[in-house]
Design a protein around this motif. Structure first.
Motif, PDB file in Angstrom:
ATOM      1  N   VAL A 124       0.864  -1.182   0.000  1.00 41.54           N
ATOM      2  CA  VAL A 124       0.000   0.000   0.000  1.00 41.54           C
ATOM      3  C   VAL A 124       0.899   1.230   0.000  1.00 41.54           C
ATOM      4  CG1 VAL A 124      -1.726   1.322   1.283  1.00 41.54           C
ATOM      5  CG2 VAL A 124      -1.863  -1.189   1.226  1.00 41.54           C
ATOM      6  N   PRO A 125       0.957   1.987  -1.089  1.00 40.92           N
ATOM      7  CA  PRO A 125       1.804   3.184  -1.108  1.00 40.92           C
ATOM      8  C   PRO A 125       1.465   4.147   0.036  1.00 40.92           C
ATOM      9  CG  PRO A 125       1.063   2.654  -3.324  1.00 40.92           C
ATOM     10  CD  PRO A 125       0.307   1.746  -2.394  1.00 40.92           C
ATOM     11  N   PHE A 126       2.506   4.636   0.677  1.00 39.50           N
ATOM     12  CA  PHE A 126       2.378   5.594   1.774  1.00 39.50           C
ATOM     13  C   PHE A 126       1.500   5.056   2.903  1.00 39.50           C
ATOM     14  CE2 PHE A 126       2.711   8.319  -2.144  1.00 39.50           C
ATOM     15  CZ  PHE A 126       4.088   8.522  -2.037  1.00 39.50           C
ATOM     16  N   GLN A 127       1.625   3.756   3.134  1.00 42.91           N
ATOM     17  CA  GLN A 127       0.856   3.143   4.225  1.00 42.91           C
ATOM     18  C   GLN A 127       1.136   3.838   5.556  1.00 42.91           C
ATOM     19  OE1 GLN A 127       1.554  -1.057   4.693  1.00 42.91           O
ATOM     20  NE2 GLN A 127       0.628  -1.137   6.725  1.00 42.91           N
ATOM     21  N   HIS A 128       2.365   4.271   5.753  1.00 41.68           N
ATOM     22  CA  HIS A 128       2.752   4.899   7.015  1.00 41.68           C
ATOM     23  C   HIS A 128       2.863   6.419   6.887  1.00 41.68           C
ATOM     24  CE1 HIS A 128       3.414   0.892   8.545  1.00 41.68           C
ATOM     25  NE2 HIS A 128       4.215   0.625   7.520  1.00 41.68           N
ATOM     26  N   GLY A 129       2.285   6.947   5.791  1.00 45.11           N
ATOM     27  CA  GLY A 129       2.283   8.385   5.611  1.00 45.11           C
ATOM     28  C   GLY A 129       3.620   8.916   5.119  1.00 45.11           C
ATOM     29  N   ILE A 130       3.778  10.235   5.175  1.00 45.91           N
ATOM     30  CA  ILE A 130       5.013  10.906   4.771  1.00 45.91           C
ATOM     31  C   ILE A 130       5.440  11.830   5.910  1.00 45.91           C
ATOM     32  CG2 ILE A 130       6.066  12.500   3.132  1.00 45.91           C
ATOM     33  CD1 ILE A 130       4.160  11.469   1.017  1.00 45.91           C
ATOM     34  N   GLY A 132       5.763  11.213   8.907  1.00 46.11           N
ATOM     35  CA  GLY A 132       4.949  11.032  10.102  1.00 46.11           C
ATOM     36  C   GLY A 132       3.543  11.555  10.001  1.00 46.11           C
ATOM     37  N   LYS A 133       3.152  11.995   8.825  1.00 46.02           N
ATOM     38  CA  LYS A 133       1.800  12.538   8.659  1.00 46.02           C
ATOM     39  C   LYS A 133       1.001  11.667   7.685  1.00 46.02           C
ATOM     40  CE  LYS A 133       3.279  17.300   9.462  1.00 46.02           C
ATOM     41  NZ  LYS A 133       3.338  18.690   8.914  1.00 46.02           N
ATOM     42  N   GLY A 134      -0.277  11.508   7.996  1.00 41.27           N
ATOM     43  CA  GLY A 134      -1.166  10.747   7.124  1.00 41.27           C
ATOM     44  C   GLY A 134      -0.921   9.263   7.207  1.00 41.27           C
ATOM     45  N   GLY A 135      -1.316   8.563   6.182  1.00 44.20           N
ATOM     46  CA  GLY A 135      -1.179   7.111   6.146  1.00 44.20           C
ATOM     47  C   GLY A 135      -2.339   6.402   6.816  1.00 44.20           C
ATOM     48  N   MET A 136      -2.222   5.103   6.899  1.00 43.27           N
ATOM     49  CA  MET A 136      -3.280   4.278   7.465  1.00 43.27           C
ATOM     50  C   MET A 136      -3.244   4.319   8.996  1.00 43.27           C
ATOM     51  SD  MET A 136      -5.105   3.020   5.081  1.00 43.27           S
ATOM     52  CE  MET A 136      -5.050   2.741   3.314  1.00 43.27           C
ATOM     53  N   GLU A 137      -4.386   4.063   9.579  1.00 44.91           N
ATOM     54  CA  GLU A 137      -4.476   3.980  11.034  1.00 44.91           C
ATOM     55  C   GLU A 137      -3.632   2.803  11.544  1.00 44.91           C
ATOM     56  OE1 GLU A 137      -6.173   5.978  13.226  1.00 44.91           O
ATOM     57  OE2 GLU A 137      -6.537   7.337  11.536  1.00 44.91           O
ATOM     58  N   GLU A 138      -3.288   2.852  12.802  1.00 45.51           N
ATOM     59  CA  GLU A 138      -2.406   1.842  13.381  1.00 45.51           C
ATOM     60  C   GLU A 138      -2.977   0.435  13.267  1.00 45.51           C
ATOM     61  OE1 GLU A 138      -0.279   0.844  17.694  1.00 45.51           O
ATOM     62  OE2 GLU A 138      -1.149   2.818  17.308  1.00 45.51           O
ATOM     63  N   GLY A 139      -4.282   0.309  13.316  1.00 48.07           N
ATOM     64  CA  GLY A 139      -4.896  -1.016  13.280  1.00 48.07           C
ATOM     65  C   GLY A 139      -5.050  -1.612  11.892  1.00 48.07           C
ATOM     66  N   PHE A 140      -4.590  -0.918  10.869  1.00 47.10           N
ATOM     67  CA  PHE A 140      -4.729  -1.416   9.491  1.00 47.10           C
ATOM     68  C   PHE A 140      -3.911  -2.690   9.313  1.00 47.10           C
ATOM     69  CE2 PHE A 140      -3.074  -1.625   5.124  1.00 47.10           C
ATOM     70  CZ  PHE A 140      -4.261  -1.711   4.421  1.00 47.10           C
ATOM     71  N   ARG A 141      -4.551  -3.742   8.782  1.00 48.35           N
ATOM     72  CA  ARG A 141      -3.895  -5.008   8.520  1.00 48.35           C
ATOM     73  C   ARG A 141      -4.088  -5.373   7.054  1.00 48.35           C
ATOM     74  NH1 ARG A 141      -2.350  -3.641  12.668  1.00 48.35           N
ATOM     75  NH2 ARG A 141      -2.406  -4.687  14.701  1.00 48.35           N
ATOM     76  N   MET A 142      -2.996  -5.539   6.315  1.00 49.75           N
ATOM     77  CA  MET A 142      -3.112  -5.870   4.899  1.00 49.75           C
ATOM     78  C   MET A 142      -3.822  -7.204   4.688  1.00 49.75           C
ATOM     79  SD  MET A 142       0.191  -4.447   2.796  1.00 49.75           S
ATOM     80  CE  MET A 142       1.455  -5.353   3.677  1.00 49.75           C
ATOM     81  N   SER A 143      -3.653  -8.135   5.631  1.00 55.15           N
ATOM     82  CA  SER A 143      -4.273  -9.453   5.497  1.00 55.15           C
ATOM     83  C   SER A 143      -5.795  -9.385   5.488  1.00 55.15           C
ATOM     84  CB  SER A 143      -3.813 -10.361   6.637  1.00 55.15           C
ATOM     85  OG  SER A 143      -4.193  -9.824   7.897  1.00 55.15           O
ATOM     86  N   GLU A 144      -6.357  -8.269   5.952  1.00 59.02           N
ATOM     87  CA  GLU A 144      -7.808  -8.120   5.985  1.00 59.02           C
ATOM     88  C   GLU A 144      -8.359  -7.461   4.720  1.00 59.02           C
ATOM     89  OE1 GLU A 144      -8.540  -5.860   9.490  1.00 59.02           O
ATOM     90  OE2 GLU A 144      -7.848  -7.446  10.863  1.00 59.02           O
TER      91      GLU A 144
END
Length: 416
Positions: A124-130, A132-144
């Motif tokens: 997932v591009p920019f899963q953790h943001g740029i 330290g800003k944005g990106g997916m929430e901490e609970g995001f799991r790719m397996s789901e």
């Protein structure tokens, strides 16, 4: 299924005569079409989607449809066949836009979410943001958020998929007699010869009726009757499986000596002795089946046709595109051990069938003619009593028994 669809169909009643009457509404109604997608194509059916030879190597893939749902069929790096809905888990874009190719990963063109050949989400591009800003929430799991996978099986080189995981085996689904004809045609390794795609301006069921309709073949198709490839006076028959949904129609050429006059005496448009072939090599073929059958059309509910017309071999996939539109995909093949002469025979005889085939071009028109004819009379019904009123195999082809069989199976799935 949306309750409003079934509610809107609550007034629908099949004629009391049963499968000898087919209400024209089934070819016209948007709600019926939507219910078919749920109960047939996403229900307890095996849907044909291709040949194993099209997916021979790890990474080979092809896009296709189950009903009108886009799917991908692929072979993963371990060599296993996989299939998944061609829809990104993020925003619903199709993931794969190519018809076929070879790759072990798929990247959505919209936001570049990437999946492996099993359909599992891997990036997932920019899963953790740029910064330290944005990106997916901490609970995001790719397996789901993997792609929706489908059940995949094969039979003698044919690939089938299902939305249901609790399907009976493909052997059980086909039944012994249907397997015997598939084994007869796919009796050794095959070689792909090519494809045709045909778009029909009619409901998909009108085409499925047509290929089950042996009564029309030598009446609608001038080429069939005139050049003796298929006449009702020839030896043949119809075999219908116990469900009614699958069938085989077969003919043996040159077995109507002394009976050919039935066509001449009737002065049928479809029999024209004045016509000849400029190039008679079109029909110069070879006997290649020990049973003497020169024409066999087999249907497997809900979307497959297996075809042997003289030396032309093909499978056809019926793809619904709406209440009044259908795509027909022809895949032509021969055998891997064909010599050059036999391969040329198959290619030349392919001019008999397909969208502009000397035989089957009328099939591309007649469904549209019916669709136009019934457009304002959905409360009326067709009359299907040639050869009786039941659903059974018959030792002749002056019958509509396999059409009645289709509607028997259709009604069972649709609860009509």
């Amino acid at each position: 299924m949306n309750a409003s669809v079934t509610e809107r169909l609550s007034d629908f009643q099949w004629p009391t005569e049963g499968v000898t009457r087919v209400p024209y509404r089934v070819f016209l109604d948007r709600d019926i079409y939507e219910l078919e997608q749920e109960r047939l194509y996403r229900g307890q059916t095996w849907n044909f989607v291709g040949l194993e030879i099209e997916l021979a190597q790890p990474g080979d893939f092809k896009t296709n449809f189950v009903g009108d749902t886009p799917i991908v069929v692929t072979r993963d790096k371990e060599g296993n066949l996989r299939s998944f809905v061609n829809r990104c888990a993020h925003r619903g874009s199709m993931v794969c836009l190519e018809n076929s190719g070879n790759r072990l990963s798929f990247s959505c063109p919209y936001h570049l979410w990437s999946y492996d050949s099993t359909g599992a989400l891997r990036g997932v591009p920019f899963q953790h943001g740029i910064s330290g800003k944005g990106g997916m929430e901490e609970g995001f799991r790719m397996s789901e958020h993997s792609l929706q996978t489908l059940n995949v099986t094969t039979y003698n080189g044919l690939v089938f998929v299902s939305f249901q995981q609790d399907m009976p085996s493909i052997e059980t689904y086909l039944g012994q007699r249907m397997r015997e004809n598939i084994d007869r045609v796919f009796n050794r390794p095959i070689q792909l010869l090519g494809y045709n795609h045909q778009y029909l301006q009619n409901n998909w069921k009108l085409y499925f009726e047509n290929v089950k309709d042996s009564y029309h073949a030598s009446l609608l198709h001038l080429f069939f009757a005139t050049f003796g490839l298929n006449r009702l006076s020839q030896k043949g028959g119809i075999e219908v499986d116990e469900t009614g949904g699958h069938h085989i129609s077969f003919t043996k050429m040159n077995t109507d000596e002394g009976r050919e006059g039935e066509y001449q005496k009737s002065n049928l448009r479809s029999y024209q002795s004045k016509f000849t072939l400029e190039d008679e090599s079109l029909l110069a073929g070879r006997p290649e089946f020990d049973d003497g059958v020169t024409l066999a059309i087999q249907t497997i509910f809900p979307n497959l046709v297996v075809q042997q017309i003289y030396n032309t071999l093909a499978v056809r996939q019926i793809v619904p595109k709406g209440p009044s539109e259908t795509e027909l995909i022809w895949t032509y093949f021969g055998y891997a051990d064909d010599d050059d002469t036999m391969r040329n025979i198959r290619v030349k005889q392919s001019n008999l069938i397909g969208p502009a085939g000397l035989i089957s071009m009328e099939d591309g028109a007649i469904g549209e003619i019916v669709q136009k004819g019934v457009i304002r009379d959905e409360d009326q019904s067709s009359f299907v009593e040639m050869g009786g009123t039941g659903v059974e195999s018959q030792e002749h082809r002056v019958t509509e028994t396999s059409i009645r069989g289709f509607w028997q199976q259709y009604r069972a799935f649709m609860n009509f």
